[in-house]
Design an enzyme around this catalytic site. Structure first.
Site, PDB file in Angstrom:
ATOM      1  N   TYR A  80      -3.059   9.195   2.849  1.00  0.00           N
ATOM      2  CA  TYR A  80      -3.840   9.581   4.024  1.00  0.00           C
ATOM      3  C   TYR A  80      -5.309   9.425   3.663  1.00  0.00           C
ATOM      4  O   TYR A  80      -6.094  10.381   3.695  1.00  0.00           O
ATOM      5  CB  TYR A  80      -3.519  11.013   4.467  1.00  0.00           C
ATOM      6  CG  TYR A  80      -2.121  11.189   5.026  1.00  0.00           C
ATOM      7  CD1 TYR A  80      -1.354  10.089   5.397  1.00  0.00           C
ATOM      8  CD2 TYR A  80      -1.565  12.453   5.203  1.00  0.00           C
ATOM      9  CE1 TYR A  80      -0.074  10.243   5.917  1.00  0.00           C
ATOM     10  CE2 TYR A  80      -0.283  12.614   5.724  1.00  0.00           C
ATOM     11  CZ  TYR A  80       0.455  11.501   6.074  1.00  0.00           C
ATOM     12  OH  TYR A  80       1.717  11.667   6.593  1.00  0.00           O
ATOM     13  N   GLY A 129       0.817  -1.208   0.000  1.00  0.00           N
ATOM     14  CA  GLY A 129       0.000   0.000   0.000  1.00  0.00           C
ATOM     15  C   GLY A 129       0.850   1.256   0.000  1.00  0.00           C
ATOM     16  O   GLY A 129       0.538   2.223  -0.689  1.00  0.00           O
TER      17      GLY A 129
HETATM   18  C1  LIG Z   1       0.555   4.417  11.914  1.00  0.00           C
HETATM   19  C2  LIG Z   1       0.657   4.872  10.482  1.00  0.00           C
HETATM   20  C3  LIG Z   1       1.768   5.621  10.085  1.00  0.00           C
HETATM   21  C4  LIG Z   1       1.911   6.025   8.765  1.00  0.00           C
HETATM   22  N1  LIG Z   1       3.029   6.741   8.406  1.00  0.00           N
HETATM   23  C5  LIG Z   1       3.180   7.099   7.111  1.00  0.00           C
HETATM   24  C6  LIG Z   1       4.352   7.802   6.671  1.00  0.00           C
HETATM   25  O1  LIG Z   1       5.257   8.105   7.453  1.00  0.00           O
HETATM   26  N2  LIG Z   1       4.448   8.126   5.366  1.00  0.00           N
HETATM   27  C7  LIG Z   1       3.473   7.800   4.464  1.00  0.00           C
HETATM   28  O2  LIG Z   1       3.642   8.089   3.278  1.00  0.00           O
HETATM   29  N3  LIG Z   1       2.361   7.150   4.852  1.00  0.00           N
HETATM   30  C8  LIG Z   1       2.199   6.796   6.135  1.00  0.00           C
HETATM   31  N4  LIG Z   1       1.069   6.121   6.506  1.00  0.00           N
HETATM   32  C9  LIG Z   1       0.061   5.820   5.488  1.00  0.00           C
HETATM   33  C10 LIG Z   1       0.440   4.552   4.732  1.00  0.00           C
HETATM   34  O3  LIG Z   1       1.499   4.809   3.839  1.00  0.00           O
HETATM   35  C11 LIG Z   1      -0.763   4.069   3.926  1.00  0.00           C
HETATM   36  O4  LIG Z   1      -1.825   3.778   4.792  1.00  0.00           O
HETATM   37  C12 LIG Z   1      -0.415   2.843   3.095  1.00  0.00           C
HETATM   38  O5  LIG Z   1      -1.328   2.710   2.037  1.00  0.00           O
HETATM   39  C13 LIG Z   1      -0.400   1.596   3.937  1.00  0.00           C
HETATM   40  O6  LIG Z   1       0.045   0.488   3.229  1.00  0.00           O
HETATM   41  P1  LIG Z   1      -0.333  -0.961   3.806  1.00  0.00           P
HETATM   42  O7  LIG Z   1       0.138  -1.965   2.839  1.00  0.00           O
HETATM   43  O8  LIG Z   1       0.111  -1.053   5.212  1.00  0.00           O
HETATM   44  O9  LIG Z   1      -1.919  -0.829   3.851  1.00  0.00           O
HETATM   45  P2  LIG Z   1      -3.140  -1.691   3.303  1.00  0.00           P
HETATM   46  O10 LIG Z   1      -4.279  -1.270   4.168  1.00  0.00           O
HETATM   47  O11 LIG Z   1      -2.812  -3.117   3.230  1.00  0.00           O
HETATM   48  O12 LIG Z   1      -3.351  -1.134   1.831  1.00  0.00           O
HETATM   49  C14 LIG Z   1      -3.605   0.225   1.528  1.00  0.00           C
HETATM   50  C15 LIG Z   1      -4.196   0.328   0.129  1.00  0.00           C
HETATM   51  O13 LIG Z   1      -3.314  -0.248  -0.834  1.00  0.00           O
HETATM   52  C16 LIG Z   1      -3.904  -1.381  -1.453  1.00  0.00           C
HETATM   53  N5  LIG Z   1      -2.911  -2.444  -1.521  1.00  0.00           N
HETATM   54  C17 LIG Z   1      -2.265  -3.003  -0.466  1.00  0.00           C
HETATM   55  N6  LIG Z   1      -1.415  -3.934  -0.895  1.00  0.00           N
HETATM   56  C18 LIG Z   1      -1.529  -3.990  -2.240  1.00  0.00           C
HETATM   57  C19 LIG Z   1      -0.912  -4.783  -3.233  1.00  0.00           C
HETATM   58  N7  LIG Z   1      -0.013  -5.700  -2.917  1.00  0.00           N
HETATM   59  N8  LIG Z   1      -1.268  -4.596  -4.515  1.00  0.00           N
HETATM   60  C20 LIG Z   1      -2.198  -3.667  -4.846  1.00  0.00           C
HETATM   61  N9  LIG Z   1      -2.811  -2.880  -3.935  1.00  0.00           N
HETATM   62  C21 LIG Z   1      -2.477  -3.040  -2.642  1.00  0.00           C
HETATM   63  C22 LIG Z   1      -5.070  -1.758  -0.555  1.00  0.00           C
HETATM   64  O14 LIG Z   1      -6.055  -2.482  -1.244  1.00  0.00           O
HETATM   65  C23 LIG Z   1      -5.514  -0.416  -0.044  1.00  0.00           C
HETATM   66  O15 LIG Z   1      -6.286   0.237  -1.020  1.00  0.00           O
HETATM   67  C24 LIG Z   1       0.909   5.698   7.825  1.00  0.00           C
HETATM   68  C25 LIG Z   1      -0.206   4.965   8.231  1.00  0.00           C
HETATM   69  C26 LIG Z   1      -0.344   4.550   9.543  1.00  0.00           C
HETATM   70  C27 LIG Z   1      -1.557   3.770   9.971  1.00  0.00           C
END
Ligand SMILES: Cc1cc2nc3c(=O)[nH]c(=O)nc-3n(C[C@H](O)[C@H](O)[C@H](O)COP(=O)(O)OP(=O)(O)OC[C@H]3O[C@@H](n4cnc5c(N)ncnc54)[C@H](O)[C@@H]3O)c2cc1C
Ligand SMILES: *[C@@H]1O[C@H](CO)[C@@H](O)[C@H](O)[C@H]1NC(C)=O
Ligand SMILES: *[C@@H]1O[C@H](CO)[C@@H](O)[C@H](O)[C@H]1NC(C)=O
Ligand SMILES: *[C@@H]1O[C@H](CO)[C@@H](O)[C@H](O)[C@H]1NC(C)=O
Ligand SMILES: *[C@@H]1O[C@H](CO)[C@@H](O)[C@H](O)[C@H]1NC(C)=O
Ligand SMILES: *[C@@H]1O[C@H](CO)[C@@H](O)[C@H](O)[C@H]1NC(C)=O
Length: 541
Positions: free
Chosen positions: A484, A192
């Protein structure tokens, strides 16, 4: 391929309700299809037909009747707002251990008529990787998390299920003079984060995560594995900030490592109004985006209680890619108003600075802390975002602070841009917030009670502050940061093909790049299989 017949589903549903729990079936929060056994069986049959042996299926396929269903689902829930009994639960969870199993899962989801949700780290602020209003499958990527770092070529392949903390740690294991410009929360997932255009404290020097991605692997809508060459430059462009989940399943990214000095310096200091906070913030605003690219100073603006009275407190958190002496020289000449002292500065390795940013609650954590997949705590969260392109005048800050004190709970985080961010064209990647942006604002409210009245109250506070900020931030469009995630700025309600609904949030996240994303989407997924609440819509045919 198989289809679940509607009558069959209904019959099983009723039988299940009557025989087991009449009341919960009607008033409770069972998954959509209580005929989960038949859904499970159909899905399992399909996986078998697509070459997944049954001994593998029994390790990766869950329906709500599996005893570990809830724990598997909850393992990557990172916002308690979506961990309630009324939160919609998936009909199926697939946790592939092999790429070939993920390919089969895509084909079988297509045949099932269920919606596909893709989850890597689960940090989506609106939970859209594991919640849906429609009956759905969660394709959970956490097992696909290999990282291979190659120092000679200064690159690494990282699979989607890896966390940022694991990426940083594996780089550091091989070299202490390379890093990667990505986010500060170590449990965030690569899938993500990178597909949404991630950033962190190296952004002013090296840009976003997606400015340092050189190749990728995805599974497309037909279940084929494609690398950059195979997917073509348009799709490769789209998955560098346009959100992966509209185009395919990201398996891995190949990233360019960036050089970091063996010693960096961090500080975290607080200022209240009694310490001239507003004037300091006005000065910060005039230098933060133009100062030496080695320096990133984030500001947290928070309403706090000081001797029984609500007041605003600023916290300045900084990373400087250099030693403490040269940081002091820079600060004394360009930002003396902050009053930074040498004793506020801590010198350390880059990896230890990522531990600092992660803000672990235990004292003196080592780099191994970055490997933990369990966050210190999981709260109830709401986030929103804005971009500032014109300096906010001092009386503007005064009014904003008063509003925040009156609201009482919502904080703002200011993240400076400039530097490398201003040197990259707006169309280079889907992420468009480049030249002219002074800083990004994150609206942030966390709480730890499941009381639905509090949820209503805090969501409203965030929205009220967002409305109040209108005159101070970008407009036409009012820009927002995809990572975000904020469903307040528009959703397509999972509608099949709504271009006009998609445009509402699409131009906020992508400005002029939205139309190119729509063209790419229409070319590679005309049936809109890869869809979610804020996915890229297909052009009306
Ligand atoms: C505590 C916290 C701190 C954060 N700090 C930062 C930061 O410092 N900088 C920043 O830029 N962002 C930050 N974020 C935001 C973060 O980058 C996004 O929420 C990001 O999308 C999370 O990725 P994930 O794989 O963990 O999330 P997920 O919830 O798994 O996915 C997020 C989105 O991407 C899609 N997705 C996930 N995996 C795939 C895949 N393999 N292929 C296609 N689509 C996919 C999902 O369907 C969903 O739409 C933070 C979020 C949190 C909760
Ligand atoms: C889920 O339950 C089914 C049926 O009991 C079982 O065959 C399967 O192994 C379980 N799945 C997992 C991953 O444990
Ligand atoms: C979800 O809620 C349950 C029950 O309140 C709790 O046990 C669990 O820890 C929560 N999950 C997360 C990820 O916090
Ligand atoms: C991960 O790496 C290991 C060791 O190199 C390899 O055996 C395995 O196949 C890889 N897994 C995936 C899913 O790529
Ligand atoms: C507060 O900041 C202003 C503007 O930077 C400056 O002129 C003034 O001297 C400062 N006051 C104190 C008490 O530091
Ligand atoms: C929530 O608000 C309603 C309506 O104001 C009130 O009746 C109820 O008691 C509140 N619930 C809690 C848990 O405070």
């Amino acid at each position: 391929m198989f289809r679940i017949s509607k009558t069959c589903t209904m019959k099983n549903f009723l039988a299940f309700c009557i025989s087991l729990f009449l009341v919960p079936c009607i008033f409770g929060s069972l998954p959509f299809s209580a005929s989960s056994d038949s859904t499970f069986d159909s899905f399992a049959n399909c996986l078998t037909k697509n070459g997944v042996p049954s001994n593998q299926i029994s390790q990766i396929l869950y329906s709500p009747t599996n005893t570990s269903f809830s724990s598997v689902l909850n393992a990557y829930v990172r916002n308690q707002r979506f961990n309630t009994s009324s939160t919609k639960k998936p009909s199926i969870i697939v946790t592939p251990l092999l790429v070939q199993q993920a390919q089969a899962a895509i084909i079988c989801t297509k045949g099932s008529g269920l919606q596909l949700k893709i989850r890597s780290g689960g940090h989506d602020y609106e939970g859209i990787s594991y919640v849906s209003a429609n009956p759905f499958v969660v394709l959970d990527m956490f097992n696909l998390r290999n990282i291979s770092v190659d120092i000679p070529s200064q690159t690494a392949w990282v699979q989607a299920g890896a966390t940022l903390g694991e990426v940083y740690y594996r780089i550091w294991q091989k070299s202490n003079v390379f890093g990667y410009p990505a986010g500060v929360c170590p449990t965030v997932g690569v899938g993500g984060h990178i597909s949404g255009g991630g950033y962190g404290p190296l952004l002013r020097k090296f840009g976003l995560t997606v400015d340092n991605v050189v190749d990728a692997q995805i599974i497309d809508v037909n279940g084929n594995v494609l690398d950059r060459k195979g997917m073509g430059e348009d799709v490769f462009w789209a998955i560098r900030g346009g959100g992966g989940a509209s185009f395919g399943v990201v398996l891995a990214y190949k990233i360019n490592l960036v050089p970091v000095p063996s010693i960096v310096t961090v500080f975290s200091i607080q200022r209240t109004e009694a310490q001239n906070a507003t004037n300091i913030l006005v000065k910060w605003q005039s230098i933060a985006a133009t100062i030496d690219n080695n320096l990133f100073i984030r500001v947290l603006v928070q309403p706090v209680t000081v001797s029984g009275k609500k007041a605003i407190r600023l916290t300045f958190n900084a990373l400087y890619q250099g030693n403490s002496n040269s940081l002091m020289t820079l600060m004394n000449s360009q930002f003396p108003e902050l009053g930074l002292k040498s004793s506020d500065c801590q010198q350390m390795s880059w990896i230890q600075s990522m531990v600092f940013w992660a803000n672990f609650k235990k004292s003196s954590p080592t780099p191994e802390a970055l490997l933990s997949r369990t966050p210190d705590s999981v709260n109830f969260l709401k986030r929103k975002s804005d971009y500032v392109v014109t300096p906010i005048p001092k009386d503007g800050f005064t009014a904003i602070f008063n509003k925040m004190v009156q609201l009482g709970k919502v904080g703002l985080v200011f993240n400076p841009y400039g530097g490398k961010m201003s040197q990259i064209a707006e169309s280079d990647a889907p992420f468009p917030h480049r030249t002219g942006v002074l800083y990004k604002i994150q609206y942030s409210v966390n709480w730890d009670s499941a009381d639905p009245n509090l949820t209503t109250q805090y969501l409203q506070e965030a929205r009220d502050l967002y409305t109040f900020m209108t005159p101070y931030v970008s407009s036409n469009p009012r820009q927002a940061f995809l990572n975000y995630r904020d469903l307040d700025i528009g959703t397509n309600d999972n509608g099949p093909n709504s271009y006009s609904e998609g445009q509402v949030y699409g131009v906020k996240y992508f400005k002029g790049n939205f139309d190119r994303l729509v063209k790419v989407k229409t070319a590679v997924d005309p049936q809109n299989f890869f869809r979610n609440e804020q996915s890229i819509p297909v052009l009306p045919s």
